[in-house]
Design an enzyme around this catalytic site. Structure first.
Site, PDB file in Angstrom:
ATOM      1  N   SER A  32      57.028  79.902   6.392  1.00 21.24           N
ATOM      2  CA  SER A  32      56.434  80.500   6.795  1.00 21.24           C
ATOM      3  C   SER A  32      55.406  81.533   8.092  1.00 21.24           C
ATOM      4  CB  SER A  32      55.199  78.837   7.147  1.00 21.24           C
ATOM      5  OG  SER A  32      55.046  78.689   8.553  1.00 21.24           O
ATOM      6  N   ASP A  33      54.503  82.321   7.897  1.00 24.16           N
ATOM      7  CA  ASP A  33      54.273  82.965   9.335  1.00 24.16           C
ATOM      8  C   ASP A  33      53.820  82.273  10.548  1.00 24.16           C
ATOM      9  OD1 ASP A  33      54.236  85.414  10.930  1.00 24.16           O
ATOM     10  OD2 ASP A  33      53.025  86.668   9.173  1.00 24.16           O
ATOM     11  N   CYS A  34      54.212  82.426  11.155  1.00 26.09           N
ATOM     12  CA  CYS A  34      54.030  82.312  12.762  1.00 26.09           C
ATOM     13  C   CYS A  34      52.332  81.673  12.380  1.00 26.09           C
ATOM     14  CB  CYS A  34      54.268  82.876  13.770  1.00 26.09           C
ATOM     15  SG  CYS A  34      56.223  83.052  14.169  1.00 26.09           S
ATOM     16  N   SER A  47      50.458  80.520  10.789  1.00 28.43           N
ATOM     17  CA  SER A  47      50.034  80.481   9.591  1.00 28.43           C
ATOM     18  C   SER A  47      49.040  78.757   8.364  1.00 28.43           C
ATOM     19  CB  SER A  47      50.715  81.080   8.356  1.00 28.43           C
ATOM     20  OG  SER A  47      51.549  80.239   7.776  1.00 28.43           O
ATOM     21  N   CYS A  95      56.425  83.221   3.774  1.00 22.01           N
ATOM     22  CA  CYS A  95      54.829  83.711   3.352  1.00 22.01           C
ATOM     23  C   CYS A  95      53.484  84.022   4.235  1.00 22.01           C
ATOM     24  CB  CYS A  95      54.258  83.006   2.741  1.00 22.01           C
ATOM     25  SG  CYS A  95      54.318  81.178   4.086  1.00 22.01           S
TER      26      CYS A  95
END
Length: 849
Positions: free
Chosen positions: A352-354, A356, A319
């Site tokens: 998750s994107d880093c 986020s 995401c």
């Protein structure tokens, strides 16, 4: 002054090596985005122009006359990086026989039994350690630490702490950036690249240099030409992006023993969803709210992710940072648990994107406390956090009653199931499938040749006045090679790169066949001041001129969107002035991720040819030379790559001059970006406001070059062999459309049975060269539900010798291919006339009830 150099005295800079340890993500990105190296001791960036590795050979203040018959630069890295030589794995029963008593260490048991056993043995605190990318081992159970974050966008990358390059693997095959690979329109090639990358990844895992989970590919839609990360994507078309994503995932993941439950490596499709703005005029991806209609979401933004899951069986979806319609994607239960897990039935984990989650709390201020953010994300369906947010705040969320233990168990179960499918809990991998892979399986001659082949197939010929290309090496006695990208190395890789096996720059590739004179023309691609006189001097005496211009990561990249889409600085002036004094063919080569407004060059009769080469990878210079000189013989590929590529459609034993890539995105004029706000997510035009829409499917304004444009050195004619003119859709008794006028019907399963048509085309090579031709089949549907003006139905390649004919067949599913998405996101079959297009050939197909 001319300086004659032999092939022994001509040297290139070494491949850039960026050592990534456990460092803060922001420092990694900051260095990468400024095109600098990172000093791991100071946690700071090093400017390569001030003593670091250079990105290209130093611009000469004088022209160089290079007379080199053959150039072959195989560069290696020998930096003293200390790394473990064994892979990380759990259940080492050889060292600890007691682990054999644990069911989760028994590969003979079914997956669910093993996962349930492992989760039941963990304490709650131990479970928290497996919610984050830097997972914490459980020594009492024989489970080591594991780093989830590795990347393999177009080859194994050094982005992310899970992978490093060191002895015995100092580099890996660096394929062209994805946007150029997409230009091949070769689905089997997409999968073949994935197979090669996963083999090299497994080999690096076996020597302790990589993990098993790779957060690639990027399947976002290249919606706006200014987007800095468009280079990472397969382009602007949902079908092409869907086919690329699913094929690349299959190549990465599928094992050679046909065990569908097992994974070779685990892929991840990102960034879900409607993510295509990074940093435009101060608007940041971390806080951007993408306002998207349901129609555009289901028609444009979601299809590539859906295909990743349903057709590629991807192991993970990431995401994104942004919000969609006011909700953070990593905290939206409808998007995560509802769609990915519920509708599409993801067999894997959601990550998750880093950082986020940190952005959700600290930048978006979406929740009042970090514990609420942790609870929202996990209850929405998130399983893994890239970063440390969950291990920091999930414990308090549980103790405050915001998050249940069952939510934790679900997440870690999904994570562990993925690692078990990878064999991480099967003990010593040397005794398992792929356990024999090692350093000798990375950077093989076959893999390096494939990287060159991909670049050749992707390069797009956009202009070729009076067949000025290909050039004859025997007729050209001297060539002027000019431009800030003419002798670059690292620029050719694009972003999310790794250390390559070797580099061949454009100058090196061209000099291998023809004596060349070189002038950079600009100090760098920003070209604040052009060295026009020096460039004109060598151009005026040369038999041919090649100008290698464009951009690099200082112009377009992650966290940097463009404002203008013209060539940077004084590049246009340099091109025009050089062309004026040139006495022979002038070939303009554009090296870039996104499209450029080069209408001036398209209209200039002195500029005879234009090539777009993307960021062409480690062998980019050789591939550019192959195309310019017309060298192309797939039979020069090694036997090992031919064996590897049994489904590789382009392998033939005939002499091809040029396969002919096609543009995977529209090239707009500068006026487009002056008119259109990048934050406008609407795909469809709005006549009331003058908004022109986006991509070839909806855009109504002028273009420099269109999606699918691309010339060949030969010519091909198309003739329709078979296609129906009428298709009837059966309706059940009592259907409302039996008694009233309907413009569309629901695309439901019972209506779609046997609703398929075959479209057969005869293609003839009417030119004088053998070549491979890409056939693109489009459809223009009836104008219902504000449908696209046309959309891609399919694409195929075939090879033909001069005057040879061949047939291509498209199986068109009416409900899948001829349907449109209505205003509520429902898929409908449009009734009425659908016009099929292949080149200039059209055919009308009426769909009725």
């Amino acid at each position: 002054m001319y300086v004659s150099l032999s092939r022994h005295s001509l040297t290139a800079s070494r491949p850039r090596f960026l050592e990534r340890e456990r460092i803060q993500y922001s420092v990694c990105v900051r260095c990468k985005e400024s095109d600098m190296l990172m000093d791991p001791k100071r946690r700071s960036c090093i400017d390569p122009s001030r003593g670091g590795h250079s990105n290209s050979m130093a611009p000469a203040k004088h022209s160089l006359l290079l007379c080199v018959p053959i150039l072959c630069f195989i560069l290696s890295v020998s930096r003293p990086v200390f790394a473990q030589t064994k892979p990380v794995f759990a259940c080492d029963v050889t060292s600890n026989p007691g682990l054999m008593n644990f069911s989760f260490c028994d590969p003979s048991l079914d997956l669910k039994t093993r996962v349930d056993d492992l989760v039941s043995r963990l304490t709650l605190q131990e479970k928290f350690g497996w919610l984050v990318s830097g997972a914490r081992g459980v020594s009492r159970l024989g489970i080591p630490n594991y780093e989830w974050w590795s990347e393999a966008l177009h080859g194994v990358s050094y982005t992310g702490p899970g992978t490093k390059f060191a002895s015995p693997v100092p580099g890996a095959t660096s394929f062209p950036q994805v946007i150029l690979t997409a230009g091949t329109f070769n689905e089997s090639l997409f999968e073949l690249i994935g197979k090669v990358v996963s083999t090299e990844a497994r080999a690096m895992y076996n020597v302790g240099l990589a993990g098993l989970t790779f957060w690639s590919p990027n399947v976002n839609i290249f919606r706006d030409p200014r987007w800095g990360r468009g280079q990472e994507t397969p382009g602007e078309d949902p079908l092409l992006s869907s086919k690329y994503g699913a094929a690349y995932v299959r190549g990465l993941q599928q094992t050679d023993d046909d065990n569908e439950e097992r994974l070779k490596v685990a892929a991840c499709c990102k960034h879900y969803t409607a993510y295509d703005l990074d940093n435009w005029k101060g608007i940041q991806r971390y806080t951007f709210n993408a306002v998207v209609t349901q129609q555009d979401l289901d028609d444009t933004y979601q299809p590539p992710f859906k295909s990743c899951v349903l057709e590629g069986n991807v192991a993970s979806v990431m995401c994104s940072y942004n919000q969609v319609n006011g909700k953070p994607t990593c905290g939206d239960p409808d998007l995560l648990a509802g769609v990915i897990r519920g509708e599409w039935k993801l067999n894997g984990y959601i990550v998750s994107d880093c950082d986020s989650l940190n952005e959700m709390f600290n930048s978006q201020h979406y929740t009042k406390t970090p514990e609420e953010t942790a609870a929202l994300a996990m209850q929405s369906g998130l399983d893994l956090n890239c970063g440390s947010f969950l291990i920091t705040h999930a414990p308090a969320a549980v103790s405050h009653g915001l998050l249940s233990v069952s939510d934790i168990d679900r997440a870690v179960a999904n994570n562990f199931a993925t690692l078990m499918r990878l064999g991480f809990f099967d003990g010593d991998p040397s005794n398992r499938l792929y356990g024999n892979l090692g350093a000798g399986d990375v950077c093989t001659p076959a893999n390096q040749q494939l990287a060159r082949e991909v670049a050749r197939q992707g390069i797009v010929l956009l202009k070729n006045t009076e067949n000025s290309l290909p050039l004859s090496p025997t007729a050209i006695k001297s060539m002027a090679v000019i431009g800030p990208n003419a002798n670059v190395t690292h620029t050719m890789l694009g972003n999310y790169e790794g250390t390559p096996c070797k580099y061949t720059t454009p100058l090196q590739g061209l000099t291998a066949s023809v004596p060349t004179m070189y002038q950079p023309g600009c100090a760098d691609v920003s070209c604040a001041t052009a060295q026009v006189d020096d460039a004109k001097k060598i151009a005026s005496t040369a038999d041919a001129v090649v100008l290698v211009m464009g951009s690099d990561q200082s112009i377009e990249r992650e966290s940097l969107d463009r404002v203008d889409i013209t060539l940077p600085g004084e590049q246009q002036n340099l091109i025009t002035e050089v062309a004026k004094v040139s006495k022979g063919p002038v070939i303009l080569v554009i090296m870039s991720g996104g499209g450029m407004d080069v209408q001036f060059a398209k209209d200039d009769p002195k500029i005879t040819s234009i090539l777009w080469v993307g960021f062409p990878g480690e062998a980019g210079g050789a591939a550019i030379a192959d195309v310019i000189y017309g060298y192309y013989n797939p039979c020069n590929l090694s036997r090992s790559i031919i064996f590897l590529a049994t489904m590789f459609t382009m392998l033939t034993c005939q002499h091809d001059l040029f396969t002919g890539g096609r543009l995977p995105m529209t090239w707009y004029p500068q006026s487009y970006v002056e008119q259109v706000d990048m934050t406008n997510m609407n795909m469809r035009p709005d006549p009331a406001t003058g908004y022109p829409g986006r991509t070839y499917r909806f855009y109504t304004g002028p273009t420099v070059f269109k999606f699918g444009d691309g010339l060949s050195y030969s010519q091909f004619d198309h003739q329709l062999v078979t296609a129906p003119t009428l298709v009837s859709i059966p309706l059940e008794e009592g259907h409302v459309c039996k008694s009233s006028m309907c413009r569309s019907i629901d695309a439901v399963e019972h209506s779609c049975k046997n609703a398929a048509v075959n479209v057969h085309l005869r293609v003839k090579n009417v030119g004088k060269y053998s070549g491979s031709h890409t056939v693109l089949l489009f459809s223009s549907p009836p104008q219902v539900h504000n449908a696209a003006q046309k959309h891609l139905l399919g694409f195929q390649k075939l090879h033909l010798t001069p005057q040879e004919e061949g047939q291509v067949r498209f199986d068109v599913d009416v409900c899948k291919h001829l349907s449109v998405v209505d205003e509520n996101g429902a898929r409908k079959v449009a009734l009425g006339e659908h016009v099929l297009h292949v080149g200039s050939l059209t055919h009308s197909l009426n769909v009725m009830i």
